[in-house]
Design a protein around this motif. Structure first.
Motif, short mmCIF file in Angstrom:
data_model
loop_
_atom_site.label_atom_id
_atom_site.label_comp_id
_atom_site.label_asym_id
_atom_site.label_seq_id
_atom_site.Cartn_x
_atom_site.Cartn_y
_atom_site.Cartn_z
N ILE A 176 0.95 -1.11 0.00
CA ILE A 176 0.14 -0.15 0.20
C ILE A 176 0.76 1.23 0.09
CG2 ILE A 176 -1.67 1.25 1.38
CD1 ILE A 176 -2.85 -1.03 2.21
N VAL A 177 2.02 1.27 0.80
CA VAL A 177 2.78 2.45 0.85
C VAL A 177 3.64 2.78 -0.53
CG1 VAL A 177 4.87 3.46 1.94
CG2 VAL A 177 3.07 2.22 3.51
N SER A 178 4.20 1.56 -1.06
CA SER A 178 4.82 1.67 -2.33
C SER A 178 4.05 2.19 -3.51
CB SER A 178 5.40 0.36 -2.63
OG SER A 178 4.76 -0.76 -2.78
N VAL A 179 2.66 1.53 -3.51
CA VAL A 179 1.71 1.74 -4.44
C VAL A 179 1.39 3.22 -4.47
CG1 VAL A 179 -0.70 1.52 -5.56
CG2 VAL A 179 0.86 -0.41 -5.11
N THR A 180 0.86 3.66 -3.11
CA THR A 180 0.59 5.24 -3.19
C THR A 180 1.97 6.09 -3.36
OG1 THR A 180 -0.44 4.48 -1.02
CG2 THR A 180 0.18 6.83 -1.44
N ALA A 181 3.14 5.82 -3.17
CA ALA A 181 4.15 6.51 -3.81
C ALA A 181 4.20 6.55 -5.47
CB ALA A 181 5.54 5.83 -3.27
N ILE A 182 3.90 5.20 -6.10
CA ILE A 182 4.14 5.13 -7.48
C ILE A 182 2.78 6.17 -7.82
CG2 ILE A 182 3.72 3.93 -9.30
CD1 ILE A 182 5.12 1.65 -7.81
N TYR A 183 1.92 6.24 -7.43
CA TYR A 183 0.70 6.78 -8.06
C TYR A 183 0.95 8.34 -7.70
CZ TYR A 183 -2.37 2.54 -7.90
OH TYR A 183 -2.80 1.44 -8.27
N VAL A 184 1.42 8.79 -6.79
CA VAL A 184 2.01 10.25 -6.45
C VAL A 184 2.72 10.72 -7.42
CG1 VAL A 184 3.09 11.87 -4.75
CG2 VAL A 184 1.30 10.27 -4.10
N LEU A 185 3.97 9.88 -7.71
CA LEU A 185 4.70 10.22 -8.65
C LEU A 185 4.21 10.33 -10.08
CD1 LEU A 185 7.95 10.58 -9.53
CD2 LEU A 185 8.07 7.93 -9.80
N VAL A 186 3.46 9.38 -10.52
CA VAL A 186 2.74 9.27 -11.89
C VAL A 186 1.90 10.59 -11.97
CG1 VAL A 186 1.21 8.21 -13.33
CG2 VAL A 186 3.13 7.03 -12.26
N ALA A 187 1.18 10.83 -10.80
CA ALA A 187 0.09 12.11 -10.70
C ALA A 187 1.05 13.41 -10.95
CB ALA A 187 -0.50 12.02 -9.63
N VAL A 188 2.09 13.45 -10.24
CA VAL A 188 2.76 14.70 -10.55
C VAL A 188 3.11 15.18 -11.61
CG1 VAL A 188 4.80 16.03 -9.62
CG2 VAL A 188 3.39 15.06 -7.85
N VAL A 189 3.81 13.93 -12.19
CA VAL A 189 4.39 14.33 -13.57
C VAL A 189 3.05 14.52 -14.58
CG1 VAL A 189 5.66 13.08 -15.63
CG2 VAL A 189 6.42 12.81 -13.28
N THR A 190 2.02 13.78 -14.58
CA THR A 190 1.17 13.89 -15.67
C THR A 190 0.32 15.06 -15.61
OG1 THR A 190 0.57 11.37 -15.48
CG2 THR A 190 -1.00 12.72 -16.48
N THR A 191 0.28 15.53 -14.24
CA THR A 191 -0.69 16.51 -14.13
C THR A 191 -0.16 17.92 -14.68
OG1 THR A 191 -0.56 16.91 -11.74
CG2 THR A 191 -2.46 15.74 -12.82
N ASN A 192 1.41 18.07 -14.48
CA ASN A 192 2.34 19.14 -14.71
C ASN A 192 2.73 19.26 -16.13
OD1 ASN A 192 3.07 21.01 -12.52
ND2 ASN A 192 3.02 18.60 -11.53
N LEU A 193 2.71 18.07 -16.87
CA LEU A 193 3.20 17.96 -18.36
C LEU A 193 1.87 17.76 -19.24
CD1 LEU A 193 5.99 15.44 -18.12
CD2 LEU A 193 5.95 17.95 -17.59
N VAL A 194 0.92 17.86 -18.73
CA VAL A 194 -0.41 17.76 -19.82
C VAL A 194 -1.45 18.95 -19.20
CG1 VAL A 194 -2.26 16.48 -20.69
CG2 VAL A 194 -0.12 15.26 -20.07
N ASP A 195 -1.82 19.59 -20.13
CA ASP A 195 -2.82 20.73 -19.83
C ASP A 195 -4.29 20.23 -19.37
OD1 ASP A 195 -4.82 21.24 -22.28
OD2 ASP A 195 -2.78 20.79 -22.98
#
Length: 437
Positions: A229-248
């Motif tokens: 649960i901890v590692s998956v949360t970290a992965i989702y956070v990483l992917v979310a930060v990148v996606t929402t900052n690179l895609v309008d």
């Protein structure tokens, strides 16, 4: 000679694979469309609720006598078979929702990858989703399903691709000054998005259904659930930060079904879109196959425990009839449902179950300290359910009515099924009294 039981690393891989599955490839865009740059925070909120539910389930598992499964907890600690049956049925409904999400995502990534959206004027996405469901129902009936080692390899590849995308995206974003926390844009929609995306944290509970196959199950499962649960949360956070900052935001709204692949283009070019799309196809396909296999076996267990009518199983040892029923329901949702509706429906099912774990663990607390996380999980689940129902009522009224109707039907059938014998007995008693007069 080595043991044939599942070890800790394999258990972690199973739990991580169950959560990552194909959900993040589909649900990320739905969450990002609501939360924007605070999408990462929405996943943190969902992860906290999931962690509290995991803690609660493990507390119940530690207190239970023998290797009980999550459905058996309810009966063991409450003595209410009907309630246990309802939890079992909710599990089945939730898995139908997740399989529909996987089938929908598979179809969406397929049509974007081939660049063909209609065939003879007919939308191609629903046809591909239907074909995927039919294929895996047929394969499971024939007895073909991915082996444990194959699933471990697939999980590793999915995690590596997501990490590669996240790390590469962060590097690209920082170089171009495009990475921001988004906290200044925090709003109520972030919490609503956390509720919609909760389905991305479903899957760790599968370890609790297979304890007899795991070495040193109490200790191994505890470590695996917390770590996953901890590692998956970290992965989702990483992917979310990148996606929402690179895609309008506009692109996310328009292409929410394949947002993750769209986000890979600025960093890796066309090859990034291709790589993420192919990964999404394999991920959603393997998740659909594995969930169909697991849910059909779960239905057989429910029949064996008299928590489902024997007619649901049919007359054979293999779960052919459950596969056909589950496949038909999955196909129906994936063909006619929207991505928002399916993800909300699946999230609602599992947050209800996980909230139930937390409530039961709070009730069975042994000290004030052991009550904290279950209380947080229970209150978080209640808030999530209220938020989801509000969202469906205001944005997806048809789905809201469908969810309410399904809930009424499930509860009604469940009550009739379990109360049938007492009702029949009472009626026969009245009839005998009338005849004696």
């Amino acid at each position: 000679m080595g043991t044939s039981k599942i070890s800790l690393p394999e258990s972690i891989a199973m739990a991580v694979g169950g959560m990552v599955g194909g959900g993040i490839f589909a649900v990320l865009g739905v969450v990002a469309a609501r939360a924007g740059r605070t999408t990462w925070l929405a996943f943190v909120v969902s992860g906290v609720i999931a962690f509290c539910a995991g803690y609660s389930a493990l507390r119940l598992n530690a207190q239970a006598e023998g290797q009980l499964n999550p459905i058996a907890y309810v009966e063991a600690f409450t003595g209410r078979t009907t309630l246990a049956g309802m939890i079992g049925w909710t599990f089945i409904i939730g898995y139908v929702g997740t399989m529909s999400l996987y089938a929908f995502a598979f179809g969406s990534y397929f049509v974007e990858l081939v660049g063909i959206h209609t065939v003879f004027g007919i939308p191609l996405r629903p046809l591909i989703s239907l074909l995927a469901v039919g294929t895996f129902v047929g394969l499971n009936i024939a007895g073909a399903h991915a082996s444990g080692r194959t699933e471990d390899v697939l999980v590793g590849l999915k995690v590596l691709i997501l990490l590669g995308f996240g790390v590469g995206g962060l590097y690209y974003g920082f170089r171009h000054g495009a990475i921001h926390s988004g906290l200044s844009n925090f709003h109520g929609e972030t919490l609503l998005a956390a509720a919609i995306g909760f389905v991305a944290f479903e899957g760790w509970e599968l370890l609790l259904f297979d304890q007899e196959s795991i070495e040193n199950p109490k200790k191994t499962i505890r470590t695996a659930i917390y770590a996953s649960i901890v590692s998956v949360t970290a992965i989702y956070v990483l992917v979310a930060v990148v996606t929402t900052n690179l895609v309008d935001a506009g692109t996310i709204q328009q292409q929410s079904e394949t947002t993750l692949a769209v986000a890979a283009e600025p960093v890796f070019g066309a090859i990034g879109f291709l790589l993420i799309s192919i990964a999404a196809l394999f991920s959603t396909a393997s998740a659909l196959n594995a969930t169909l296999f697991s849910s059909s076996r779960l239905s057989r267990m429910l029949v064996a425990d008299d928590l489902l009518p024997t007619r649901f199983q049919g007359g054979t040892d293999e779960p052919v009839r459950p596969l056909l029923i589950l496949g038909a329901l999955t196909a129906l949702f994936s063909v006619f449902g929207s991505l928002n509706a399916i993800s909300s429906f699946a999230s609602l099912s599992f947050v209800t179950i996980f909230g139930g774990f937390s409530l039961l663990a709070f009730r069975e607390r042994t000290s004030p300290l052991t009550a904290v996380l279950p209380a947080v999980g229970c209150l978080g689940a209640i808030a999530t359910i209220v938020g989801l129902l509000y969202y469906l009522y205001t944005s997806e009224p048809t789905v809201f009515v469908t969810v309410i109707a399904l809930s009424v039907v499930v509860v009604g059938i469940e009550l009739l099924y379990f109360e049938r014998k007492p009702i029949v007995t009472d009626v026969e008693g009245v009839e005998r009294q009338i005849k004696s007069w």
